[in-house]
Write a protein that holds these residues in place. Structure first.
Motif, PDB file in Angstrom:
ATOM      1  N   ARG A   1      42.057  41.704  38.828  1.00 37.00           N
ATOM      2  CA  ARG A   1      43.060  40.705  38.466  1.00 37.00           C
ATOM      3  C   ARG A   1      42.440  39.300  38.445  1.00 37.00           C
ATOM      4  O   ARG A   1      42.667  38.523  37.518  1.00 37.00           O
ATOM      5  CB  ARG A   1      44.225  40.746  39.461  1.00 37.00           C
ATOM      6  CG  ARG A   1      45.378  39.825  39.048  1.00 37.00           C
ATOM      7  CD  ARG A   1      46.419  39.743  40.100  1.00 37.00           C
ATOM      8  NE  ARG A   1      45.822  38.987  41.225  1.00 37.00           N
ATOM      9  CZ  ARG A   1      46.412  38.815  42.398  1.00 37.00           C
ATOM     10  NH1 ARG A   1      47.578  39.376  42.633  1.00 37.00           N
ATOM     11  NH2 ARG A   1      45.837  38.117  43.335  1.00 37.00           N
TER      12      ARG A   1
ATOM     13  N   LYS B   1      39.281  38.582  37.994  1.00 40.28           N
ATOM     14  CA  LYS B   1      38.330  38.523  36.883  1.00 40.28           C
ATOM     15  C   LYS B   1      39.077  38.290  35.562  1.00 40.28           C
ATOM     16  O   LYS B   1      38.652  37.503  34.728  1.00 40.28           O
ATOM     17  CB  LYS B   1      37.527  39.818  36.830  1.00 40.28           C
ATOM     18  CG  LYS B   1      36.433  39.813  35.797  1.00 40.28           C
ATOM     19  CD  LYS B   1      35.618  41.089  35.863  1.00 40.28           C
ATOM     20  CE  LYS B   1      34.530  41.076  34.811  1.00 40.28           C
ATOM     21  NZ  LYS B   1      33.768  42.307  34.804  1.00 40.28           N
ATOM     22  N   LYS B   2      40.199  38.993  35.385  1.00 40.38           N
ATOM     23  CA  LYS B   2      40.990  38.823  34.164  1.00 40.38           C
ATOM     24  C   LYS B   2      41.518  37.399  34.081  1.00 40.38           C
ATOM     25  O   LYS B   2      41.479  36.767  33.028  1.00 40.38           O
ATOM     26  CB  LYS B   2      42.146  39.821  34.139  1.00 40.38           C
ATOM     27  CG  LYS B   2      42.982  39.737  32.872  1.00 40.38           C
ATOM     28  CD  LYS B   2      44.118  40.726  32.905  1.00 40.38           C
ATOM     29  CE  LYS B   2      44.956  40.683  31.659  1.00 40.38           C
ATOM     30  NZ  LYS B   2      45.466  39.375  31.303  1.00 40.38           N
TER      31      LYS B   2
ATOM     32  N   ASN C   1      38.740  35.170  33.038  1.00 32.53           N
ATOM     33  CA  ASN C   1      38.469  35.344  31.608  1.00 32.53           C
ATOM     34  C   ASN C   1      39.493  34.609  30.754  1.00 32.53           C
ATOM     35  O   ASN C   1      39.174  34.149  29.656  1.00 32.53           O
ATOM     36  CB  ASN C   1      38.452  36.823  31.236  1.00 32.53           C
ATOM     37  CG  ASN C   1      37.235  37.542  31.774  1.00 32.53           C
ATOM     38  OD1 ASN C   1      36.256  36.917  32.144  1.00 32.53           O
ATOM     39  ND2 ASN C   1      37.305  38.857  31.825  1.00 32.53           N
ATOM     40  N   ASP C   2      40.730  34.513  31.234  1.00 35.65           N
ATOM     41  CA  ASP C   2      41.763  33.790  30.490  1.00 35.65           C
ATOM     42  C   ASP C   2      41.534  32.280  30.536  1.00 35.65           C
ATOM     43  O   ASP C   2      41.868  31.568  29.595  1.00 35.65           O
ATOM     44  CB  ASP C   2      43.148  34.096  31.060  1.00 35.65           C
ATOM     45  CG  ASP C   2      43.563  35.541  30.801  1.00 35.65           C
ATOM     46  OD1 ASP C   2      42.983  36.160  29.889  1.00 35.65           O
ATOM     47  OD2 ASP C   2      44.444  36.031  31.522  1.00 35.65           O
TER      48      ASP C   2
END
Length: 92
Positions: free
Chosen positions: A12, A14-15, A18-19
């Motif tokens: 979560r 990491k995502k 990335n956003d």
């Protein structure tokens, strides 16, 4: 809320990262850093310093030779050129 596992939390985060950004870490081309003893470190530094000084001396000699227009020629004191100045004597 139900507790989430460490793996789910990492994914979560990491995502989310990335956003936020498109920046990525470059791939690791070399082996990771390793610890050296003081003795090993000093030995490496001395070796690098000697190699650097040797290279600097070679470069300085090349630049000086180019500036003074010095050409290295073969010197043969017993060659043909020295024979022109010798006297020929008879052993009679």
């Amino acid at each position: 809320g139900s507790p989430i596992t460490i793996e789910e939390r990492r994914l979560r985060d990491k995502k989310h990262l990335n956003d936020i950004t498109a920046a990525r870490l470059p791939p690791l081309h070399h082996s990771p850093a390793k610890l050296l003893s003081i003795e090993e470190s000093i030995a490496i530094q001395i070796q690098q310093k000697e190699a650097y000084e040797e290279m600097q001396a070679k470069i300085a000699a090349q630049k000086l030779a180019e500036r003074l227009n010095i050409k290295m020629l073969r010197f043969e004191p017993e060659g043909e050129a020295s024979m022109q100045y010798r006297e020929v004597r008879d052993e009679d």
